[in-house]
Scaffold this motif. Structure first.
Motif, PDB file in Angstrom:
ATOM      1  N   ALA A  25       0.378   4.538  21.182  1.00 53.73           N
ATOM      2  CA  ALA A  25       0.749   3.330  20.448  1.00 53.73           C
ATOM      3  C   ALA A  25      -0.296   2.971  19.396  1.00 53.73           C
ATOM      4  CB  ALA A  25       0.926   2.178  21.433  1.00 53.73           C
ATOM      5  N   ILE A  26      -1.557   3.114  19.737  1.00 50.31           N
ATOM      6  CA  ILE A  26      -2.632   2.800  18.785  1.00 50.31           C
ATOM      7  C   ILE A  26      -2.580   3.748  17.597  1.00 50.31           C
ATOM      8  CG2 ILE A  26      -5.132   2.807  18.473  1.00 50.31           C
ATOM      9  CD1 ILE A  26      -5.375   1.844  21.362  1.00 50.31           C
ATOM     10  N   VAL A  27      -2.422   5.035  17.856  1.00 50.35           N
ATOM     11  CA  VAL A  27      -2.341   6.016  16.768  1.00 50.35           C
ATOM     12  C   VAL A  27      -1.105   5.770  15.918  1.00 50.35           C
ATOM     13  CG1 VAL A  27      -2.115   8.469  16.234  1.00 50.35           C
ATOM     14  CG2 VAL A  27      -3.680   7.727  18.033  1.00 50.35           C
ATOM     15  N   GLY A  28      -0.006   5.466  16.589  1.00 47.12           N
ATOM     16  CA  GLY A  28       1.222   5.177  15.839  1.00 47.12           C
ATOM     17  C   GLY A  28       1.080   3.949  14.953  1.00 47.12           C
ATOM     18  N   LEU A  29       0.459   2.889  15.493  1.00 49.49           N
ATOM     19  CA  LEU A  29       0.240   1.676  14.696  1.00 49.49           C
ATOM     20  C   LEU A  29      -0.670   1.962  13.515  1.00 49.49           C
ATOM     21  CD1 LEU A  29       0.613  -1.379  14.310  1.00 49.49           C
ATOM     22  CD2 LEU A  29      -1.327  -1.716  15.883  1.00 49.49           C
ATOM     23  N   PHE A  30      -1.693   2.779  13.729  1.00 47.55           N
ATOM     24  CA  PHE A  30      -2.610   3.103  12.643  1.00 47.55           C
ATOM     25  C   PHE A  30      -1.901   3.910  11.556  1.00 47.55           C
ATOM     26  CE2 PHE A  30      -5.781   5.884  10.670  1.00 47.55           C
ATOM     27  CZ  PHE A  30      -6.705   4.944  10.227  1.00 47.55           C
ATOM     28  N   ILE A  31      -1.106   4.890  11.965  1.00 48.66           N
ATOM     29  CA  ILE A  31      -0.374   5.705  10.974  1.00 48.66           C
ATOM     30  C   ILE A  31       0.626   4.844  10.209  1.00 48.66           C
ATOM     31  CG2 ILE A  31       1.241   7.629  10.733  1.00 48.66           C
ATOM     32  CD1 ILE A  31      -0.139   8.969  13.094  1.00 48.66           C
ATOM     33  N   TRP A  32       1.299   3.968  10.935  1.00 50.00           N
ATOM     34  CA  TRP A  32       2.283   3.071  10.267  1.00 50.00           C
ATOM     35  C   TRP A  32       1.584   2.181   9.247  1.00 50.00           C
ATOM     36  CZ3 TRP A  32       2.638  -2.326  10.586  1.00 50.00           C
ATOM     37  CH2 TRP A  32       3.762  -2.906   9.994  1.00 50.00           C
ATOM     38  N   SER A  33       0.411   1.649   9.627  1.00 54.86           N
ATOM     39  CA  SER A  33      -0.328   0.769   8.712  1.00 54.86           C
ATOM     40  C   SER A  33      -0.808   1.534   7.492  1.00 54.86           C
ATOM     41  CB  SER A  33      -1.510   0.133   9.439  1.00 54.86           C
ATOM     42  OG  SER A  33      -1.079  -0.614  10.554  1.00 54.86           O
ATOM     43  N   VAL A  34      -1.347   2.724   7.695  1.00 53.52           N
ATOM     44  CA  VAL A  34      -1.835   3.521   6.577  1.00 53.52           C
ATOM     45  C   VAL A  34      -0.688   3.928   5.664  1.00 53.52           C
ATOM     46  CG1 VAL A  34      -2.945   5.703   5.950  1.00 53.52           C
ATOM     47  CG2 VAL A  34      -3.868   4.329   7.802  1.00 53.52           C
ATOM     48  N   ALA A  35       0.410   4.355   6.289  1.00 51.46           N
ATOM     49  CA  ALA A  35       1.563   4.758   5.475  1.00 51.46           C
ATOM     50  C   ALA A  35       2.102   3.571   4.671  1.00 51.46           C
ATOM     51  CB  ALA A  35       2.656   5.342   6.376  1.00 51.46           C
ATOM     52  N   GLY A  36       2.120   2.385   5.289  1.00 54.40           N
ATOM     53  CA  GLY A  36       2.609   1.207   4.566  1.00 54.40           C
ATOM     54  C   GLY A  36       1.714   0.829   3.403  1.00 54.40           C
ATOM     55  N   LEU A  37       0.400   0.894   3.639  1.00 50.84           N
ATOM     56  CA  LEU A  37      -0.530   0.566   2.563  1.00 50.84           C
ATOM     57  C   LEU A  37      -0.464   1.609   1.445  1.00 50.84           C
ATOM     58  CD1 LEU A  37      -3.647  -0.596   4.612  1.00 50.84           C
ATOM     59  CD2 LEU A  37      -2.053  -2.036   3.323  1.00 50.84           C
ATOM     60  N   ALA A  38      -0.305   2.882   1.829  1.00 50.71           N
ATOM     61  CA  ALA A  38      -0.226   3.931   0.809  1.00 50.71           C
ATOM     62  C   ALA A  38       1.064   3.848   0.016  1.00 50.71           C
ATOM     63  CB  ALA A  38      -0.364   5.308   1.463  1.00 50.71           C
ATOM     64  N   GLY A  39       2.137   3.386   0.607  1.00 55.73           N
ATOM     65  CA  GLY A  39       3.423   3.309  -0.083  1.00 55.73           C
ATOM     66  C   GLY A  39       3.600   2.061  -0.918  1.00 55.73           C
ATOM     67  N   THR A  40       2.680   1.150  -0.866  1.00 56.38           N
ATOM     68  CA  THR A  40       2.790  -0.073  -1.670  1.00 56.38           C
ATOM     69  C   THR A  40       2.494   0.252  -3.135  1.00 56.38           C
ATOM     70  OG1 THR A  40       2.069  -1.393   0.210  1.00 56.38           O
ATOM     71  CG2 THR A  40       1.930  -2.419  -1.970  1.00 56.38           C
ATOM     72  N   PRO A  41       3.390  -0.111  -4.065  1.00 58.07           N
ATOM     73  CA  PRO A  41       3.167   0.190  -5.499  1.00 58.07           C
ATOM     74  C   PRO A  41       1.910  -0.487  -6.022  1.00 58.07           C
ATOM     75  CG  PRO A  41       5.445  -0.462  -5.093  1.00 58.07           C
ATOM     76  CD  PRO A  41       4.678  -0.765  -3.845  1.00 58.07           C
ATOM     77  N   ASP A  42       1.345   0.137  -7.040  1.00 60.70           N
ATOM     78  CA  ASP A  42       0.155  -0.440  -7.664  1.00 60.70           C
ATOM     79  C   ASP A  42       0.483  -1.766  -8.313  1.00 60.70           C
ATOM     80  OD1 ASP A  42      -1.197   1.793  -6.874  1.00 60.70           O
ATOM     81  OD2 ASP A  42      -0.975   2.831  -8.809  1.00 60.70           O
ATOM     82  N   GLY A  43      -0.405  -2.675  -8.180  1.00 62.76           N
ATOM     83  CA  GLY A  43      -0.228  -3.997  -8.770  1.00 62.76           C
ATOM     84  C   GLY A  43       0.556  -4.945  -7.901  1.00 62.76           C
ATOM     85  N   VAL A  44       1.036  -4.443  -6.752  1.00 68.42           N
ATOM     86  CA  VAL A  44       1.816  -5.280  -5.827  1.00 68.42           C
ATOM     87  C   VAL A  44       0.988  -5.486  -4.564  1.00 68.42           C
ATOM     88  CG1 VAL A  44       3.948  -5.523  -4.496  1.00 68.42           C
ATOM     89  CG2 VAL A  44       3.969  -4.399  -6.745  1.00 68.42           C
ATOM     90  N   ASP A  45       0.903  -6.717  -4.152  1.00 69.53           N
ATOM     91  CA  ASP A  45       0.159  -7.002  -2.926  1.00 69.53           C
ATOM     92  C   ASP A  45       0.885  -6.432  -1.715  1.00 69.53           C
ATOM     93  OD1 ASP A  45      -1.703  -8.342  -4.416  1.00 69.53           O
ATOM     94  OD2 ASP A  45      -0.785 -10.321  -4.117  1.00 69.53           O
ATOM     95  N   ALA A  46       0.126  -5.706  -0.888  1.00 70.80           N
ATOM     96  CA  ALA A  46       0.708  -5.118   0.331  1.00 70.80           C
ATOM     97  C   ALA A  46       0.972  -6.228   1.352  1.00 70.80           C
ATOM     98  CB  ALA A  46      -0.236  -4.084   0.919  1.00 70.80           C
TER      99      ALA A  46
END
Length: 343
Positions: A25-46
């Motif tokens: 669960a911890i690894v999954g949460l970390f991957i989900w968070s990283v993937a979400g932050l990486a997928g946020t467009p530039d100039g848009v607040d995550a």
């Protein structure tokens, strides 16, 4: 005085599955968070959820290692004493794979005794050199809270002591013992292995001084008195009782105690051997004299009953004296012919 309390630990397999699930669960949460932050467009607040998720996963991962310290296993004949911040919680005696509070102490800390003294006691209480070195190392680091409840054997060294009559003797013993109360063994004495070794020596010295080595030809010594040489079973039982009373405060039970060596000290061994030889010679002479007296008495009575030879008292006394000399003498008899009677 401490008293052992039984404690039931949680099965380690269920907790291991929970720890693995938490890691996933911890690894999954970390991957989900990283993937979400990486997928946020530039100039848009995550979204804040991604930031919170990453922070929670990192924090949880740091604390994830803490429950791993609570896993332990016990083999048959082992017990673990659980101590939480200096307070005795209980003892786990069940065998298997368990999980307990990760803050339970792993050892008792450094003992107050010196390293050399503990190493010597450990070497005395072990059976082999490798076990002695291992036990001495463990003692120097501090007593472990995992105690062996298996039967152990203490081979005592040869001691020079004085028996009841003051004669110096050499004596040694073997003691079979096991830990019965783990709480007393760890909390009521400093080092229970060293305590067993020292008390075994003290008890052996005391028992050896209570009894004489052997029966002596002395009026003050009763014929039925217990001696170290003649009454091994009685002396061993007395030694076992003495050890049981001395080792009870340490939670140790004595299964058996036996004498393995018993002899006079070298400085008096030769003198005592001569005394035993003299006693044997006296006993043999006594038996020979008793037999000779009965044979002489029988010969005199047979001659008197037959009526063929009449002997006065003086002749009877002379014949009895001659027969006693012949029967009790060590060399063969050589008859002497009185030639004066022929003329």
């Amino acid at each position: 005085m401490s008293v052992e309390k039984q404690l039931k630990a949680t099965s380690g397999y269920g907790m291991l599955a929970a720890v693995i699930a938490a890691l996933v669960a911890i690894v999954g949460l970390f991957i989900w968070s990283v993937a979400g932050l990486a997928g946020t467009p530039d100039g848009v607040d995550a979204p804040a959820a991604y930031g919170w998720g990453m922070g929670i996963s990192i924090t949880a991962f740091c604390f994830w290692f803490l429950p791993l310290n609570g896993f332990f296993s016990l083999q048959p004949g082992q017990a673990r004493v659980c101590i939480l911040f200096g307070k005795y919680v209980g003892t786990v005696r069940d065998e298997g794979f368990f999980w307990a509070n990760p803050f339970f102490s792993k050892s008792m800390g450094v003992s107050g005794a010196s390293e050399d003294a503990m190493a010597a006691a450990a070497a005395k209480a072990s059976l082999s050199l490798s076990e002695s070195v291992k036990a001495a190392g463990n003692a120097a680091k501090g007593l472990s809270t995992t105690i062996s409840t298996r039967v152990r054997t203490l081979n005592g060294e040869r001691l020079k002591v004085n028996d009841k009559m003051g004669n110096p003797i050499e004596i040694a013993t073997v003691v079979v013992w096991h830990v019965a109360d783990t709480a007393k063994a760890l909390f009521d004495v400093d080092d229970y292995q060293s305590y067993v070794a020292m008390q075994a020596e003290t008890a052996l010295r005391h028992v050896a001084s209570v009894y004489a080595y052997d029966h002596l030809e002395d009026e003050s010594d009763a014929a039925g008195a217990i001696t170290l040489r003649a009454n091994v079973e009685e002396v061993s039982e007395a030694l076992r009782r003495e050890l049981a009373s001395r080792l009870a405060p340490a939670g140790v039970e004595v299964d058996d105690a036996r004498l393995t060596h018993l002899a006079y000290s070298p400085e008096i061994a030769q003198a005592m051997l001569r005394r035993q030889q003299a006693e044997a010679v006296i006993a043999a002479r006594k038996k020979i004299v008793e037999g000779a007296v009965s044979m002489v008495d029988m010969a005199v009575k047979e001659m008197a009953a037959g009526g063929t030879i009449e002997l006065d008292d003086e002749r009877k006394a002379q014949m009895a004296s001659n027969l006693m000399v012949v029967l009790c003498g060590e060399s063969e008899a050589h008859p002497v012919l009185n030639a004066g009677s022929l003329y």
